[in-house]
Design a protein around this motif. Structure first.
Motif, PDB file in Angstrom:
ATOM      1  N   LEU A  93      32.283 -28.626   0.417  1.00 25.38           N
ATOM      2  CA  LEU A  93      32.466 -30.023   0.776  1.00 25.38           C
ATOM      3  C   LEU A  93      31.547 -30.910  -0.050  1.00 25.38           C
ATOM      4  CD1 LEU A  93      32.572 -29.646   4.661  1.00 25.38           C
ATOM      5  CD2 LEU A  93      34.497 -30.154   3.162  1.00 25.38           C
ATOM      6  N   ALA A  94      32.085 -32.043  -0.477  1.00 25.06           N
ATOM      7  CA  ALA A  94      31.299 -33.016  -1.241  1.00 25.06           C
ATOM      8  C   ALA A  94      31.361 -34.363  -0.532  1.00 25.06           C
ATOM      9  CB  ALA A  94      31.848 -33.154  -2.658  1.00 25.06           C
ATOM     10  N   ASN A  95      30.227 -35.070  -0.555  1.00 25.72           N
ATOM     11  CA  ASN A  95      30.178 -36.419  -0.022  1.00 25.72           C
ATOM     12  C   ASN A  95      30.416 -37.369  -1.192  1.00 25.72           C
ATOM     13  OD1 ASN A  95      29.551 -38.948   0.950  1.00 25.72           O
ATOM     14  ND2 ASN A  95      27.743 -38.275   2.068  1.00 25.72           N
ATOM     15  N   ILE A  96      31.609 -37.920  -1.254  1.00 27.88           N
ATOM     16  CA  ILE A  96      31.962 -38.844  -2.330  1.00 27.88           C
ATOM     17  C   ILE A  96      32.181 -40.219  -1.719  1.00 27.88           C
ATOM     18  CG2 ILE A  96      33.629 -39.390  -4.144  1.00 27.88           C
ATOM     19  CD1 ILE A  96      34.072 -36.377  -4.476  1.00 27.88           C
ATOM     20  N   ARG A  97      31.248 -41.096  -1.997  1.00 26.52           N
ATOM     21  CA  ARG A  97      31.264 -42.475  -1.489  1.00 26.52           C
ATOM     22  C   ARG A  97      31.433 -42.525   0.029  1.00 26.52           C
ATOM     23  NH1 ARG A  97      30.631 -44.620  -6.171  1.00 26.52           N
ATOM     24  NH2 ARG A  97      32.094 -44.468  -7.875  1.00 26.52           N
ATOM     25  N   GLY A  98      30.736 -41.643   0.739  1.00 24.84           N
ATOM     26  CA  GLY A  98      30.751 -41.640   2.189  1.00 24.84           C
ATOM     27  C   GLY A  98      31.885 -40.871   2.832  1.00 24.84           C
ATOM     28  N   SER A  99      32.750 -40.270   2.037  1.00 23.34           N
ATOM     29  CA  SER A  99      33.847 -39.456   2.573  1.00 23.34           C
ATOM     30  C   SER A  99      33.607 -37.988   2.233  1.00 23.34           C
ATOM     31  CB  SER A  99      35.185 -39.878   1.960  1.00 23.34           C
ATOM     32  OG  SER A  99      35.541 -41.163   2.381  1.00 23.34           O
ATOM     33  N   LEU A 100      33.776 -37.138   3.226  1.00 25.56           N
ATOM     34  CA  LEU A 100      33.677 -35.700   2.976  1.00 25.56           C
ATOM     35  C   LEU A 100      35.008 -35.192   2.457  1.00 25.56           C
ATOM     36  CD1 LEU A 100      31.660 -34.266   5.989  1.00 25.56           C
ATOM     37  CD2 LEU A 100      30.917 -34.554   3.630  1.00 25.56           C
ATOM     38  N   LEU A 101      34.968 -34.584   1.281  1.00 22.56           N
ATOM     39  CA  LEU A 101      36.178 -34.058   0.656  1.00 22.56           C
ATOM     40  C   LEU A 101      35.994 -32.580   0.360  1.00 22.56           C
ATOM     41  CD1 LEU A 101      36.900 -36.869  -1.975  1.00 22.56           C
ATOM     42  CD2 LEU A 101      37.798 -36.684   0.340  1.00 22.56           C
ATOM     43  N   GLY A 102      37.004 -31.783   0.661  1.00 25.29           N
ATOM     44  CA  GLY A 102      37.015 -30.395   0.234  1.00 25.29           C
ATOM     45  C   GLY A 102      37.257 -30.356  -1.267  1.00 25.29           C
ATOM     46  N   VAL A 103      36.525 -29.504  -1.987  1.00 23.02           N
ATOM     47  CA  VAL A 103      36.634 -29.459  -3.444  1.00 23.02           C
ATOM     48  C   VAL A 103      37.235 -28.124  -3.874  1.00 23.02           C
ATOM     49  CG1 VAL A 103      35.406 -29.589  -5.643  1.00 23.02           C
ATOM     50  CG2 VAL A 103      34.682 -31.023  -3.716  1.00 23.02           C
ATOM     51  N   ILE A 104      38.294 -28.215  -4.670  1.00 18.37           N
ATOM     52  CA  ILE A 104      39.013 -27.049  -5.191  1.00 18.37           C
ATOM     53  C   ILE A 104      38.740 -26.940  -6.684  1.00 18.37           C
ATOM     54  CG2 ILE A 104      41.297 -26.001  -5.545  1.00 18.37           C
ATOM     55  CD1 ILE A 104      40.621 -26.387  -2.572  1.00 18.37           C
ATOM     56  N   ASP A 105      38.323 -25.755  -7.136  1.00 19.47           N
ATOM     57  CA  ASP A 105      38.213 -25.487  -8.575  1.00 19.47           C
ATOM     58  C   ASP A 105      39.618 -25.135  -9.038  1.00 19.47           C
ATOM     59  OD1 ASP A 105      37.872 -24.449 -11.137  1.00 19.47           O
ATOM     60  OD2 ASP A 105      36.058 -23.343 -10.615  1.00 19.47           O
ATOM     61  N   LEU A 106      40.314 -26.115  -9.603  1.00 16.45           N
ATOM     62  CA  LEU A 106      41.723 -25.934  -9.931  1.00 16.45           C
ATOM     63  C   LEU A 106      41.939 -24.883 -11.011  1.00 16.45           C
ATOM     64  CD1 LEU A 106      44.386 -26.882  -8.901  1.00 16.45           C
ATOM     65  CD2 LEU A 106      44.312 -28.782 -10.492  1.00 16.45           C
ATOM     66  N   ALA A 107      41.011 -24.759 -11.952  1.00 18.34           N
ATOM     67  CA  ALA A 107      41.141 -23.729 -12.989  1.00 18.34           C
ATOM     68  C   ALA A 107      41.093 -22.338 -12.356  1.00 18.34           C
ATOM     69  CB  ALA A 107      40.037 -23.873 -14.030  1.00 18.34           C
ATOM     70  N   ARG A 108      40.188 -22.136 -11.416  1.00 13.38           N
ATOM     71  CA  ARG A 108      40.076 -20.837 -10.747  1.00 13.38           C
ATOM     72  C   ARG A 108      41.240 -20.607  -9.783  1.00 13.38           C
ATOM     73  NH1 ARG A 108      34.384 -19.743  -8.492  1.00 13.38           N
ATOM     74  NH2 ARG A 108      33.921 -19.996 -10.688  1.00 13.38           N
ATOM     75  N   TYR A 109      41.775 -21.682  -9.208  1.00 14.49           N
ATOM     76  CA  TYR A 109      42.948 -21.567  -8.340  1.00 14.49           C
ATOM     77  C   TYR A 109      44.143 -21.066  -9.149  1.00 14.49           C
ATOM     78  CZ  TYR A 109      46.874 -22.970  -5.380  1.00 14.49           C
ATOM     79  OH  TYR A 109      48.031 -22.975  -4.637  1.00 14.49           O
ATOM     80  N   LEU A 110      44.318 -21.620 -10.349  1.00 14.87           N
ATOM     81  CA  LEU A 110      45.444 -21.236 -11.200  1.00 14.87           C
ATOM     82  C   LEU A 110      45.228 -19.891 -11.870  1.00 14.87           C
ATOM     83  CD1 LEU A 110      46.159 -24.713 -12.843  1.00 14.87           C
ATOM     84  CD2 LEU A 110      47.457 -23.600 -11.021  1.00 14.87           C
ATOM     85  N   ASP A 111      43.966 -19.556 -12.186  1.00 13.51           N
ATOM     86  CA  ASP A 111      43.634 -18.303 -12.871  1.00 13.51           C
ATOM     87  C   ASP A 111      42.312 -17.782 -12.312  1.00 13.51           C
ATOM     88  OD1 ASP A 111      43.059 -16.182 -14.544  1.00 13.51           O
ATOM     89  OD2 ASP A 111      42.899 -17.396 -16.359  1.00 13.51           O
ATOM     90  N   PRO A 112      42.360 -16.804 -11.401  1.00 13.52           N
ATOM     91  CA  PRO A 112      41.141 -16.312 -10.749  1.00 13.52           C
ATOM     92  C   PRO A 112      40.067 -15.795 -11.711  1.00 13.52           C
ATOM     93  CG  PRO A 112      43.083 -15.478  -9.631  1.00 13.52           C
ATOM     94  CD  PRO A 112      43.567 -16.156 -10.880  1.00 13.52           C
ATOM     95  N   SER A 113      40.434 -15.456 -12.932  1.00 13.35           N
ATOM     96  CA  SER A 113      39.442 -14.937 -13.881  1.00 13.35           C
ATOM     97  C   SER A 113      38.710 -16.050 -14.628  1.00 13.35           C
ATOM     98  CB  SER A 113      40.118 -13.999 -14.888  1.00 13.35           C
ATOM     99  OG  SER A 113      41.007 -14.733 -15.711  1.00 13.35           O
ATOM    100  N   HIS A 114      39.065 -17.293 -14.377  1.00 12.10           N
ATOM    101  CA  HIS A 114      38.441 -18.409 -15.094  1.00 12.10           C
ATOM    102  C   HIS A 114      36.968 -18.519 -14.720  1.00 12.10           C
ATOM    103  CE1 HIS A 114      37.456 -22.524 -16.298  1.00 12.10           C
ATOM    104  NE2 HIS A 114      38.345 -22.302 -17.245  1.00 12.10           N
ATOM    105  N   GLY A 115      36.137 -18.830 -15.712  1.00 16.19           N
ATOM    106  CA  GLY A 115      34.698 -18.959 -15.512  1.00 16.19           C
ATOM    107  C   GLY A 115      34.302 -20.330 -14.999  1.00 16.19           C
TER     108      GLY A 115
END
Length: 188
Positions: A93-115
């Motif tokens: 979770l990240a606090n971005i301008r007062g809002s809590l947002l779940g953060v997805i690493d999209l590169a790792r989501y698309l390719d689990p081997s991504h660094g």
């Protein structure tokens, strides 16, 4: 794997039959989106449409075009609160301008081997109209692109567009992405 949004990731064997129909529906939506995009590109080439701007981003080693109406704010990465027992691509979770947002690493989501992402990485929040308080970690933001000035690349299996410099861009529908069952299931 379908380069547009990673729909062909192999599901676990017990869930294969349940996911097969969902994957078919997602592919149909993706094909519809790609058909609409191609029609817009062809209309633009014939002078029948206004300029279409999209946001160009890199995710891993691929370049993607995102609809501006689906993207929110772009910010440098901020501190994350880790969430236990979540997928490796769910960063926390990240606090971005007062809002809590779940953060997805999209590169790792698309390719689990991504660094790990490099210094040019950014958080891209999703548009509120998508109904999901989420941000995506993208490798790099390239700024606005005009898909209507690009030409279709017929060499691959996924719909891609080539810009004037020969760079390939793949349309990515964030609206379709946030409807993927796998994307919504961040828990282990």
């Amino acid at each position: 794997m379908d380069a547009a949004i990673g729909l062909d990731a192999a599901p676990a064997a017990p869930f294969a039959s349940a996911n097969a129909s969902a994957n078919a529906l997602r592919r149909t939506r993706l094909r519809d989106y790609q058909t609409q995009l191609l029609a817009r590109v062809q209309a633009a080439q014939s002078g029948a449409a206004q300029a279409v701007h999209q946001l160009g981003v890199s995710i891993g080693g691929q370049r993607y075009l995102l609809e501006l109406t689906e993207a929110g704010e772009i910010v440098p990465p901020v501190a994350l609160a880790r969430v236990p027992r979540t997928q490796p691509w769910y960063l926390g979770l990240a606090n971005i301008r007062g809002s809590l947002l779940g953060v997805i690493d999209l590169a790792r989501y698309l390719d689990p081997s991504h660094g790990a992402a490099g210094p040019d990485a950014r958080f891209l929040s999703l548009s509120p109209r998508l109904g999901l308080k989420c941000a995506l970690l993208v490798t790099q933001v390239h700024g606005l692109r005009r898909a209507d000035t690009m030409t279709p690349d017929t060499g691959g299996s996924a719909m891609r567009l080539l810009d004037a410099d020969g760079q390939a861009w793949t349309p990515l529908s964030l609206a379709a992405l946030v409807q993927e069952e796998r994307f919504l299931q961040v828990g282990l």
